[in-house]
Design a protein around this motif. Structure first.
Motif, short mmCIF file in Angstrom:
data_model
loop_
_atom_site.label_atom_id
_atom_site.label_comp_id
_atom_site.label_asym_id
_atom_site.label_seq_id
_atom_site.Cartn_x
_atom_site.Cartn_y
_atom_site.Cartn_z
N GLY A 451 0.81 -1.20 0.07
CA GLY A 451 -0.05 0.03 -0.03
C GLY A 451 0.69 1.18 -0.11
O GLY A 451 1.97 1.09 -0.66
N LYS A 452 0.37 2.32 0.66
CA LYS A 452 1.06 3.51 0.84
C LYS A 452 2.20 3.43 1.81
O LYS A 452 1.78 3.11 3.35
CB LYS A 452 0.24 4.69 0.96
CG LYS A 452 -0.68 4.82 0.00
CD LYS A 452 -1.75 5.99 0.30
CE LYS A 452 -2.70 6.32 -0.95
NZ LYS A 452 -3.74 7.21 -0.61
N GLY A 679 4.45 -1.23 -3.29
CA GLY A 679 3.65 -0.13 -2.96
C GLY A 679 4.01 1.26 -3.58
O GLY A 679 4.44 1.25 -4.78
N GLU A 687 -1.05 9.71 5.56
CA GLU A 687 -1.58 8.62 4.60
C GLU A 687 -1.42 7.38 4.40
O GLU A 687 -1.79 6.64 3.57
CB GLU A 687 -1.28 9.35 3.06
CG GLU A 687 -1.72 11.10 2.89
CD GLU A 687 -1.49 11.45 1.39
OE1 GLU A 687 -0.70 10.95 0.69
OE2 GLU A 687 -1.54 12.75 1.38
N ASP A 689 0.10 3.64 4.96
CA ASP A 689 -0.55 2.33 5.64
C ASP A 689 0.40 1.69 6.19
O ASP A 689 0.30 0.89 7.19
CB ASP A 689 -0.95 1.18 4.23
CG ASP A 689 -2.21 1.74 3.47
OD1 ASP A 689 -3.07 2.38 3.92
OD2 ASP A 689 -1.85 1.95 2.33
N ILE A 690 1.65 1.76 5.86
CA ILE A 690 3.04 1.29 6.35
C ILE A 690 3.93 2.30 6.74
O ILE A 690 4.09 3.28 5.87
CB ILE A 690 3.80 0.18 5.61
CG1 ILE A 690 2.94 -1.05 5.26
CG2 ILE A 690 4.97 -0.12 6.31
CD1 ILE A 690 2.78 -1.83 6.32
N ASN A 705 -4.17 3.47 12.71
CA ASN A 705 -4.54 2.26 11.46
C ASN A 705 -3.30 1.94 10.92
O ASN A 705 -3.30 0.99 10.41
CB ASN A 705 -5.45 3.19 10.64
CG ASN A 705 -6.81 3.56 11.34
OD1 ASN A 705 -7.13 2.68 12.21
ND2 ASN A 705 -7.13 4.95 11.04
N ALA A 706 -2.00 3.07 10.73
CA ALA A 706 -1.11 2.38 10.08
C ALA A 706 -0.17 1.52 10.78
O ALA A 706 -0.18 1.25 12.02
CB ALA A 706 0.02 3.76 9.83
N ARG A 707 0.43 0.52 9.96
CA ARG A 707 1.51 -0.36 10.67
C ARG A 707 2.68 0.13 10.84
O ARG A 707 3.26 0.60 9.63
CB ARG A 707 1.70 -1.69 9.80
CG ARG A 707 2.28 -2.99 10.38
CD ARG A 707 2.32 -4.15 9.63
NE ARG A 707 3.15 -5.05 10.21
CZ ARG A 707 3.49 -6.23 9.62
NH1 ARG A 707 3.37 -6.17 8.33
NH2 ARG A 707 4.26 -7.18 10.34
#
Length: 722
Positions: A451-452, A679, A687, A689-690, A705-707
């Protein structure tokens, strides 16, 4: 708390604990004081509770909070090195040493040599000598905001940790093995259900099999994992508690009749590969003496014939080996035959690529085609190897005066050779580096999408954790060569140890080097001070339970202006090996506030345990120009009768120079290659995701929410990014 050992693993590796109390279902306002008090004592150790864990604890009981408190304080004190009393030899250090002249110090050392073990007599001498305790000022009340956050773990977090460790793409360290042993103790049956069809590293595989065997699982159930003679040899070595890298001799255990039959059956099931056996001939012969293949020559005929050939037909086997053919073709300067034999083993091709290219250039062959042929096979080469190879070719012609080698499985045998490498064409090196990087991206693109991705620039300081096999246990796991920011101009080095049955004298010393690695000065038991540096005094015995502690204070603003590097050295003057001590650790504190005592765990920035079978340790280097600590983690055994910084001067300088001159792949590069392949890189952290960063503690409560993946999450890096 239930499963204390599980929580110890989670705390060390993830800064998490797995809760076990039954929730009441509502907040208990009466628990505010208990939670606040817990957080307050944790802050003094450099930690704090996360918001989620705080919420959870306020829905439990006073009794459970007390359990958590006892557990956290005990384990965190162990982690940061909070010993019973870590008093310096000189009261009011460092002021008293700074005010003493050379004559005073010499006289003091004479008195200490005679009276140091008689504390009452020694204290009287201190008063006569004019050294008295000054009034201690109160410690600053302000506590650093840069605290490590302890969060709440779920069963899913625990399972992911286990999966990541089993799927590791790097060899287990000693700490990895200890942690896996704990996990298997409680979850062996569940782990068996998630065991993959292939375990990447053979050394890891046989260790995991051993853990199952200890729990009563039959070795036969893992025969599908053991595909070669060397796999079985490693298993026999592991069952005998030997070195599964096979770089050191193993004294095989006396196997039971049942174990002997199982091992012979495994050999019998494998495809015959006498070359495999020849590579470690003496070890196989010793194993044969323990499992007696001749006793079962009829039942396990293939195994018997293999051992018999190895014992009686060594020369015949040698003539048909891979290495014999490879060396013969190199000697005959036959590039086509060299490539033909190397293509059968891509890993060996990777390790020989520089040699092949050098030969190809000398013979005026098309070396670019050699690289192309290697790239076609590189899917079968570990990403960690490709990363190291790419970094090598990026800096291939940055020739130094000598090359330093760290033997696999025994880094204490570090040695250097004169650098006589022939330069390669820069275009060729650039083509090799680019081609290898493109292949890495191609391989990574087949993994799960990310992802992002946000990548913190701070990751440029960290070496990617590709070789953690023999690293020391540290507060946070990092690879050799990693650079850590020094946040204050004043730091305090510390060395603490507790001896066993005899007086043990360890010495904390520093050596100051200029830009060209010439020694400018040193600070040790022989020389307690120089510009900007003060030693706390020579402690010559460290009896239990208190042990002994030595310190060196360093003010980077007052160091000799010619000094560029400072090497930190630990020498066992009485020649005890570090593993023989009850306890031994080294590190440094950031003196960002006035201290009430010489040692304050909340100021500890780095700490490592010394447990090796050696007598000299070079834990880290201070790079004054960049204001960074460079992690070395090099240990070896002194060869001289006197073990101090003078007798080991040449070897220490070699190690310091090699660490600073070595180029290794950085964590930032590994993260970026994964982001490019899997990604999209974003500049806005909100923004993502990681998130790749070393500042996880500042983000735990802010980003839900982000890892977050840090350079210290070695099991995730090894399992998911390599």
């Amino acid at each position: 708390m239930n499963n204390l050992q599980i929580n110890e693993v989670l705390l060390k590796r993830k800064q998490q604990i797995l809760p076990s109390s039954i929730l009441k279902g509502e907040f208990n306002q009466d628990l505010k004081i208990e939670v606040a008090q817990l957080n307050n004592v944790l802050m003094k150790l450099g930690y704090r509770l996360s918001y989620n864990l705080t919420q959870y604890l306020m829905m439990t009981t006073k009794e459970y909070i007390l359990e958590v408190k006892v557990f956290l304080l005990k384990k965190i004190r162990e982690m940061v090195g909070y010993a019973r009393e870590m008093k310096p030899l000189f009261p009011n250090f460092p002021q008293v040493v700074s005010s003493m002249d050379v004559v005073d110090i010499i006289i003091f050392n004479i008195i200490y040599a005679d009276l140091g073990f008689d504390r009452d007599a020694f204290d009287k001498v201190l008063n006569l000598f004019g050294i008295v305790e000054d009034e201690i000022k109160e410690e600053d009340k302000n506590i650093s905001s840069n605290l490590k956050v302890i969060d709440i773990a779920s069963l899913e977090d625990l399972q992911n940790l286990i999966i990541d460790m089993i799927n590791s793409k790097t060899v287990y360290s000693k700490q990895d093995k200890k942690d896996l042993e704990v996990l298997f103790e409680y979850y062996a049956f569940d782990i068996k259900q998630i065991l993959p069809e292939k375990i990447y590293f053979k050394e890891n595989m046989v260790y995991i099999i051993k853990l199952f065997v200890v729990k009563g699982v039959d070795i036969k159930e893992f025969s599908y994992l053991l595909k070669t003679y060397t796999d079985i040899l490693r298993l026999a070595v592991e069952l005998s508690d030997g070195d599964t890298s096979l770089s050191q001799k193993t004294r095989f255990k006396n196997f039971t009749r049942r174990e002997r039959k199982i091992l012979l059956q495994l050999f019998d099931n494998c495809k015959v590969n006498l070359e495999d056996m020849l590579r470690h001939r003496q070890m196989y012969l010793r194993l044969g003496e323990k499992i007696h293949p001749g006793e079962y020559r009829e039942k396990y005929s293939k195994a018997f014939k293999a051992f018999d050939m190895l014992r009686n037909n060594e020369d015949e086997i040698k003539r048909n080996t891979f290495n014999h053919k490879k060396e013969m073709y190199f000697k005959n300067r036959d590039i086509s035959k060299i490539l033909e034999v190397l293509e059968s083993r891509p890993g060996e091709f990777a390790r020989s690529l520089n040699r092949v290219l050098t030969s190809s250039e000398n013979l005026h062959e098309d070396s670019f085609k050699v690289i192309d042929r290697f790239i076609k096979l590189a899917d079968n080469v570990p990403i960690a190897t490709l990363l190291s190879l790419q970094e090598y070719f990026l800096h291939r012609n940055d020739l130094e005066s000598y090359r330093v080698f760290y033997p696999k499985g025994n880094i204490s045998k570090v040695y250097a050779l004169e650098n006589n490498l022939q330069e390669l064409d820069e275009n060729l090196c650039s083509y090799a580096a680019t081609s290898i990087q493109n292949k890495i991206i191609e391989i990574l693109s087949k993994k799960e999408p990310l992802g992002k991705v946000f990548i913190d620039k701070s990751l440029e300081k960290y070496v990617a954790p590709l070789k953690m096999r023999d690293t020391s246990k540290t507060l946070m796991p990092i690879e050799r060569g990693t650079r850590i920011d020094i946040e204050n101009k004043k730091i305090r080095l510390f060395l603490h140890w507790v001896e066993n049955t005899r007086n043990t004298d360890l010495d904390l010393s520093i050596v100051l080097y200029d830009e060209d690695f010439y020694e400018i000065d040193d600070v040790s038991y022989m020389n307690l001070k120089t510009n900007g540096c003060v030693h706390s005094g020579d402690v010559r015995s460290a009896p239990a339970p208190k042990g002994g502690t030595e310190y060196v204070d360093i003010n980077l603003d007052k160091i000799n202006e010619q000094c560029r590097y400072i090497s930190v050295c630990i020498n066992a003057y009485t020649h005890e090996k570090f593993y023989e001590l009850q306890e031994c650790f080294v590190g440094y504190m950031d003196l960002n506030k006035k201290l009430k005592t010489a040692y304050n765990p909340s100021c500890v920035k780095f700490k490592a345990d010394l447990t090796s079978e050696t007598t000299v340790s070079l834990p880290f280097i201070i790079d004054i120009a960049s204001h960074k600590i460079v992690w070395c983690d090099i240990e070896y055994t002194s060869l001289g009768d006197i073990n101090n910084i003078i007798t080991n001067s040449n070897r220490n300088t070699m190690v310091v120079k090699s660490i600073l001159d070595t180029y290794k792949p950085k964590m930032e590069k590994l993260a970026r290659l994964n982001a490019i392949a899997r990604g999209v890189v974003v500049d806005d952290i909100s923004e993502a995701d990681i998130i790749f960063t070393d500042k996880k503690d500042n983000l735990v409560d802010a980003i839900q929410n982000a890892r977050i993946i840090t350079p210290f999450d070695t099991e995730i890096i090894s399992s998911e990014l390599l």
